[in-house]
Design an enzyme around this catalytic site. Structure first.
Site, PDB file in Angstrom:
ATOM      1  N   GLU A 187       0.823  -1.212   0.000  1.00 50.20           N
ATOM      2  CA  GLU A 187       0.000   0.000   0.000  1.00 50.20           C
ATOM      3  C   GLU A 187       0.862   1.269   0.000  1.00 50.20           C
ATOM      4  O   GLU A 187       0.514   2.256  -0.650  1.00 50.20           O
ATOM      5  CB  GLU A 187      -0.941  -0.002   1.209  1.00 50.20           C
ATOM      6  CG  GLU A 187      -1.910  -1.176   1.226  1.00 50.20           C
ATOM      7  CD  GLU A 187      -1.317  -2.435   1.847  1.00 50.20           C
ATOM      8  OE1 GLU A 187      -2.033  -3.453   1.911  1.00 50.20           O
ATOM      9  OE2 GLU A 187      -0.140  -2.408   2.269  1.00 50.20           O
ATOM     10  N   TYR A 242      10.724  -8.001   7.563  1.00 49.11           N
ATOM     11  CA  TYR A 242      10.907  -9.201   6.759  1.00 49.11           C
ATOM     12  C   TYR A 242      12.298  -9.232   6.153  1.00 49.11           C
ATOM     13  O   TYR A 242      12.939  -8.198   5.959  1.00 49.11           O
ATOM     14  CB  TYR A 242       9.812  -9.380   5.711  1.00 49.11           C
ATOM     15  CG  TYR A 242       9.819  -8.473   4.503  1.00 49.11           C
ATOM     16  CD1 TYR A 242      10.253  -8.938   3.267  1.00 49.11           C
ATOM     17  CD2 TYR A 242       9.321  -7.174   4.571  1.00 49.11           C
ATOM     18  CE1 TYR A 242      10.209  -8.136   2.134  1.00 49.11           C
ATOM     19  CE2 TYR A 242       9.266  -6.364   3.454  1.00 49.11           C
ATOM     20  CZ  TYR A 242       9.723  -6.851   2.233  1.00 49.11           C
ATOM     21  OH  TYR A 242       9.677  -6.057   1.120  1.00 49.11           O
ATOM     22  N   ARG A 271       6.168 -10.497  11.440  1.00 50.24           N
ATOM     23  CA  ARG A 271       5.148  -9.449  11.525  1.00 50.24           C
ATOM     24  C   ARG A 271       4.042  -9.770  12.526  1.00 50.24           C
ATOM     25  O   ARG A 271       3.179  -8.936  12.771  1.00 50.24           O
ATOM     26  CB  ARG A 271       4.555  -9.189  10.140  1.00 50.24           C
ATOM     27  CG  ARG A 271       3.696 -10.300   9.610  1.00 50.24           C
ATOM     28  CD  ARG A 271       3.457 -10.233   8.100  1.00 50.24           C
ATOM     29  NE  ARG A 271       3.040  -8.956   7.577  1.00 50.24           N
ATOM     30  CZ  ARG A 271       2.880  -8.709   6.275  1.00 50.24           C
ATOM     31  NH1 ARG A 271       3.080  -9.691   5.386  1.00 50.24           N
ATOM     32  NH2 ARG A 271       2.502  -7.518   5.855  1.00 50.24           N
ATOM     33  N   ALA A 330       3.182 -10.571 -18.010  1.00 53.27           N
ATOM     34  CA  ALA A 330       3.866  -9.879 -19.112  1.00 53.27           C
ATOM     35  C   ALA A 330       3.070  -9.890 -20.405  1.00 53.27           C
ATOM     36  O   ALA A 330       3.565  -9.429 -21.438  1.00 53.27           O
ATOM     37  CB  ALA A 330       5.232 -10.519 -19.348  1.00 53.27           C
ATOM     38  N   ALA A 382      -3.203  -6.570 -19.673  1.00 53.62           N
ATOM     39  CA  ALA A 382      -4.100  -6.263 -18.557  1.00 53.62           C
ATOM     40  C   ALA A 382      -5.492  -6.061 -19.132  1.00 53.62           C
ATOM     41  O   ALA A 382      -5.653  -5.474 -20.212  1.00 53.62           O
ATOM     42  CB  ALA A 382      -3.642  -5.010 -17.815  1.00 53.62           C
ATOM     43  N   GLY A 407       7.584  -5.151  -6.897  1.00 55.45           N
ATOM     44  CA  GLY A 407       6.945  -3.844  -6.889  1.00 55.45           C
ATOM     45  C   GLY A 407       6.213  -3.478  -8.160  1.00 55.45           C
ATOM     46  O   GLY A 407       5.519  -2.456  -8.203  1.00 55.45           O
ATOM     47  N   ALA A 408       6.342  -4.297  -9.212  1.00 54.10           N
ATOM     48  CA  ALA A 408       5.722  -3.937 -10.493  1.00 54.10           C
ATOM     49  C   ALA A 408       4.204  -3.908 -10.394  1.00 54.10           C
ATOM     50  O   ALA A 408       3.548  -3.049 -10.990  1.00 54.10           O
ATOM     51  CB  ALA A 408       6.166  -4.905 -11.580  1.00 54.10           C
ATOM     52  N   GLY A 409       3.625  -4.837  -9.652  1.00 52.05           N
ATOM     53  CA  GLY A 409       2.173  -4.850  -9.496  1.00 52.05           C
ATOM     54  C   GLY A 409       1.656  -3.617  -8.791  1.00 52.05           C
ATOM     55  O   GLY A 409       0.600  -3.076  -9.154  1.00 52.05           O
ATOM     56  N   ASP A 410       2.393  -3.150  -7.789  1.00 53.30           N
ATOM     57  CA  ASP A 410       1.990  -1.935  -7.081  1.00 53.30           C
ATOM     58  C   ASP A 410       2.123  -0.714  -7.981  1.00 53.30           C
ATOM     59  O   ASP A 410       1.284   0.198  -7.948  1.00 53.30           O
ATOM     60  CB  ASP A 410       2.844  -1.746  -5.820  1.00 53.30           C
ATOM     61  CG  ASP A 410       2.716  -2.908  -4.850  1.00 53.30           C
ATOM     62  OD1 ASP A 410       1.621  -3.499  -4.768  1.00 53.30           O
ATOM     63  OD2 ASP A 410       3.709  -3.236  -4.190  1.00 53.30           O
TER      64      ASP A 410
END
Length: 341
Positions: free
Chosen positions: A36, A90, A110, A232, A235, A264-267
């Site tokens: 997030e 982590y 966590r 890849a 979307a 981090g690509a999805g975020d």
């Protein structure tokens, strides 16, 4: 300026330097990681007044997280500092040549973290309630739902509240370690309460038991948009409206990318897509923004890559389908490649 609020946990991240085995490491690189907050930094980079709501411990890890978010122009007035519970942690364990099939892995520390104590009481914090009331977008994820019963209750409260003009997005963000022994059907219920749902096709199989578009839409009929990220390849946005209850389907192919690291690509995709939506762009343009942001992150080490300047970004987004298909991204640079007819 449009305002966005992202809610969820960010942890300190330790990684052995030079990818040595963890048990032999004498140095660990100290960074931060959180889905997030990654989206928050991406939205801020795209010109939105962005804030992060969470909890951290009163420790050096928490201080580092707050400092980094401020450095990326993300507001942290809605973050509570817990004097007792620690900031989550982590450790990224690198893959080794001796066991190439094992891949890299992650060790989470966590349980009992400060962020896991978020709950409905968080909404009584005046700073948090003010941010949420004035937000054009509230971004949530399935990670938070798995942290604790209290965190799940917080998401339920936010998703069930009257919208009053706000949009709530929900990224499934499947994490198998978090859902071990838990009821994953919660994810379907939460997602169906959102206005915009983002899910990777690979995640959908684990979270919902199917990758079929029609079946996923049947399982989540209420959101205005269901975005399926097919890694890849492309979307896909499945939309519905009162004017078109049958819905529409828009698919945009991913860009050709020389991948350095996928983290981090999805975020980044989520930040790109959601910013386009907030700026009033259509589904095709918003999906393209998502692909561009993801491509920038895929070509760098770390969770975020710098975006092209405004003029170059506009030219990329306005390109024809053929020109879009000819784009190749390497080292953060967008160039044309020849396409075989």
């Amino acid at each position: 300026m449009l305002s966005a609020v992202c809610v969820g946990e960010t942890m300190a991240m330790l990684t052995p330097v030079n990818a040595v085995p963890l048990h032999l490491a004498t140095e660990l690189h100290f960074g931060i990681g959180g889905a997030e907050s990654n989206v928050a930094m991406g939205l801020a980079a795209m010109g939105l007044d962005t804030h992060w709501v969470s909890r951290v411990g009163r420790d050096g890890f928490g201080t580092r997280i707050l400092d980094e978010l401020r450095d990326h122009y993300v507001g942290v007035s809605g973050v509570e500092v817990d004097p007792v519970r620690p900031t989550g942690l982590y450790v990224k364990v690198p893959a080794q040549d001796s066991a190439p099939d094992g891949g890299s892995s992650v060790l989470y520390y966590r349980q009992g973290s400060a962020a896991s104590a978020m709950g409905r009481d968080t909404l009584s914090n005046p700073d948090v309630s003010s941010l949420l009331e004035n937000a054009a977008l509230i971004h949530l994820s399935g990670i938070t739902a798995a942290l604790s019963p209290e965190c799940l209750s917080l998401l339920e409260a936010i998703l069930s509240a009257p919208r009053n003009g706000r949009t709530i997005s929900f990224d499934v963000n499947w994490r198998s370690a978090l859902w071990a022994g838990q009821d994953r059907s919660v994810l379907q219920r939460l997602a169906n309460l959102a206005d915009v749902v983002l899910v990777g096709k690979d995640e959908a199989e684990h979270a919902f038991g199917t990758t079929d578009e029609a079946e996923l839409r049947r399982m989540m009929p209420d959101p205005d948009v269901l975005v399926i990220k097919n890694e890849a390849i492309s979307a896909i946005a499945l939309t519905r409206s009162s004017a078109d209850p049958g819905g529409t389907r828009e698919e945009v192919p991913a860009l050709s990318v020389a991948v350095v690291e996928p983290v981090g690509a999805g975020d980044s995709f989520a930040a790109g897509y959601l910013s386009g939506m907030l700026f009033g762009l259509g589904q095709k343009e918003s999906l393209r923004r998502g692909h561009v942001a993801a491509a920038c992150t895929l070509t760098v080490h770390g969770d975020r890559g710098p975006l092209p300047d405004a003029a170059e970004l506009a030219a990329i987004l306005d390109s024809s389908d053929d020109a879009w298909a000819a784009i190749h991204v390497e080292d953060g640079q967008f160039s044309k490649r020849s396409v075989t007819p």
